[in-house]
Motif scaffolding. Structure first.
Motif, PDB file in Angstrom:
ATOM      1  N   GLU A  83     -51.610 -54.140 -35.304  1.00  0.00           N
ATOM      2  CA  GLU A  83     -52.563 -55.307 -34.854  1.00  0.00           C
ATOM      3  C   GLU A  83     -53.460 -55.475 -36.807  1.00  0.00           C
ATOM      4  N   ALA A  84     -53.512 -53.667 -36.591  1.00  0.00           N
ATOM      5  CA  ALA A  84     -55.113 -53.249 -37.760  1.00  0.00           C
ATOM      6  C   ALA A  84     -53.860 -53.676 -39.261  1.00  0.00           C
ATOM      7  N   LEU A  85     -52.943 -53.149 -39.369  1.00  0.00           N
ATOM      8  CA  LEU A  85     -51.995 -52.971 -40.373  1.00  0.00           C
ATOM      9  C   LEU A  85     -50.318 -54.172 -40.855  1.00  0.00           C
ATOM     10  N   GLU A  86     -50.835 -55.170 -39.519  1.00  0.00           N
ATOM     11  CA  GLU A  86     -50.008 -55.784 -40.033  1.00  0.00           C
ATOM     12  C   GLU A  86     -47.993 -55.406 -39.954  1.00  0.00           C
ATOM     13  N   GLY A  87     -47.719 -54.219 -39.360  1.00  0.00           N
ATOM     14  CA  GLY A  87     -46.355 -53.813 -39.385  1.00  0.00           C
ATOM     15  C   GLY A  87     -47.208 -52.016 -39.817  1.00  0.00           C
ATOM     16  N   THR A  88     -46.206 -51.729 -38.619  1.00  0.00           N
ATOM     17  CA  THR A  88     -46.244 -50.020 -38.431  1.00  0.00           C
ATOM     18  C   THR A  88     -45.094 -48.951 -39.580  1.00  0.00           C
ATOM     19  N   ASP A  89     -44.474 -50.185 -40.026  1.00  0.00           N
ATOM     20  CA  ASP A  89     -43.417 -49.042 -40.829  1.00  0.00           C
ATOM     21  C   ASP A  89     -43.438 -47.787 -41.219  1.00  0.00           C
ATOM     22  N   ASP A  90     -44.665 -47.602 -42.316  1.00  0.00           N
ATOM     23  CA  ASP A  90     -45.270 -46.631 -43.116  1.00  0.00           C
ATOM     24  C   ASP A  90     -45.969 -45.754 -42.148  1.00  0.00           C
ATOM     25  N   VAL A  91     -46.409 -46.021 -41.175  1.00  0.00           N
ATOM     26  CA  VAL A  91     -47.087 -44.837 -40.516  1.00  0.00           C
ATOM     27  C   VAL A  91     -46.097 -43.877 -38.844  1.00  0.00           C
ATOM     28  N   ARG A  92     -46.919 -43.064 -39.482  1.00  0.00           N
ATOM     29  CA  ARG A  92     -45.980 -41.659 -38.457  1.00  0.00           C
ATOM     30  C   ARG A  92     -47.453 -42.077 -37.583  1.00  0.00           C
ATOM     31  N   PHE A  93     -46.050 -41.636 -35.511  1.00  0.00           N
ATOM     32  CA  PHE A  93     -47.063 -41.480 -34.341  1.00  0.00           C
ATOM     33  C   PHE A  93     -46.191 -39.711 -33.711  1.00  0.00           C
ATOM     34  N   GLU A  94     -47.108 -38.856 -33.452  1.00  0.00           N
ATOM     35  CA  GLU A  94     -46.969 -37.835 -33.072  1.00  0.00           C
ATOM     36  C   GLU A  94     -48.319 -37.405 -32.394  1.00  0.00           C
ATOM     37  N   VAL A  95     -47.450 -37.217 -30.955  1.00  0.00           N
ATOM     38  CA  VAL A  95     -48.586 -36.329 -29.958  1.00  0.00           C
ATOM     39  C   VAL A  95     -49.461 -35.072 -30.558  1.00  0.00           C
ATOM     40  N   GLN A  96     -50.242 -35.386 -29.247  1.00  0.00           N
ATOM     41  CA  GLN A  96     -51.335 -34.464 -30.261  1.00  0.00           C
ATOM     42  C   GLN A  96     -50.396 -33.050 -28.329  1.00  0.00           C
ATOM     43  N   VAL A  97     -50.842 -32.283 -29.197  1.00  0.00           N
ATOM     44  CA  VAL A  97     -50.723 -30.968 -28.867  1.00  0.00           C
ATOM     45  C   VAL A  97     -51.816 -29.865 -28.508  1.00  0.00           C
ATOM     46  N   GLY A  98     -52.725 -29.484 -27.745  1.00  0.00           N
ATOM     47  CA  GLY A  98     -53.799 -28.448 -27.281  1.00  0.00           C
ATOM     48  C   GLY A  98     -54.620 -29.224 -26.202  1.00  0.00           C
ATOM     49  N   GLU A  99     -55.457 -28.030 -25.374  1.00  0.00           N
ATOM     50  CA  GLU A  99     -56.041 -28.739 -24.250  1.00  0.00           C
ATOM     51  C   GLU A  99     -57.272 -29.336 -24.962  1.00  0.00           C
TER      52      GLU A  99
END
Length: 250
Positions: A83-99
């Motif tokens: 919604e913010a960027l009108e597309g996410t092809d250039d965005v990386r999504f990765e899960v956080q690790v840690g407590e």
């Protein structure tokens, strides 16, 4: 190119910015909406900069059951970024690790620097909506001369932690975070530089600082974080002095 990791939570009522709802006129649901707006402005700032946007999201299993959503954490944040960027092809999504926050930030930074060979990495949490492309690119320039660059917020907090080399990230966000992170960098033999101080919105006092800045910049026809400014305008909040104390009112 700096990889900017935005440590992002799904904007769920009661889960994000709980202290803001307790210390301002905003309800828990409105605090969550404001968090979403600030995240969107952060995504835009990073995407418009010379850096790479990495949305580092909290995994579902790390979210208490009472804050479970209809969609997964990743799905919610992908939709927000889209919604913010009108597309996410250039965005990386990765899960956080840690407590802990320190653990999650440290694991992300260390992985990028040591395992992926990223030259520079920055950690932000998306609650400093005045962070713009200008500051992000300025930090990248500072990281050419100093191994660590920090962005100070109120009460000794941090809105930006950039590095070209690892430090001891264990409990690095121990208050006052600015002092702790600086000492860790110095202990590692690194030079430290700083960005201008900026409001990171976690409490009613932070909102009390942000609102007059946004309103004054709007009046002066200067650039503002559009999503954050629009939502606060929609809420109708402003700052007044009551009983000798400045406070956010509706």
């Amino acid at each position: 190119m700096t990889t900017i990791a935005v440590l992002a939570d799904p904007p769920r009522e009661g889960f994000v910015l709980p202290e803001l709802a307790e210390t301002s006129p905003l309800s828990a649901s409105e605090a969550a909406e404001l968090y979403a707006a600030m995240l969107k402005d952060t995504f835009v700032a990073v995407a418009n900069s010379g850096g790479e946007l990495l949305v580092n999201y909290r995994p579902d299993e790390a979210i208490p059951d009472e804050y479970a959503g209809d969609e997964s954490s990743e799905e919610e944040l992908r939709a927000l970024a889209d919604e913010a960027l009108e597309g996410t092809d250039d965005v990386r999504f990765e899960v956080q690790v840690g407590e802990t926050l320190s653990g999650r930030a440290g694991n992300t930074a260390t992985h990028l620097l040591e395992e992926e060979g990223v030259a520079t990495v920055a950690i932000v949490d998306g609650t400093a909506p005045m962070l713009t492309r200008k500051e992000i690119d300025s930090a990248a320039m500072k990281l050419r001369r100093s191994e660590v660059v920090l962005g100070p917020a109120a009460d000794g907090r941090l809105y930006y932690l950039g590095a070209t080399d690892t430090i001891d990230f264990a409990d690095v966000y121990t208050p006052p975070e600015l002092e702790t992170a600086t000492q860790r960098a110095v202990d590692a033999g690194h030079d430290v530089d700083y960005l201008p101080a900026m409001t990171s919105v976690e409490t009613g006092a932070d909102l009390c600082s942000l609102i007059p800045l946004l309103n004054s910049r709007i009046a002066a026809e200067r650039i503002v974080p559009v999503n954050t400014a629009s939502y606060l305008h929609e809420l109708g909040v402003h700052v007044e002095e009551r009983d000798g104390k400045r406070t956010v009112v509706r």
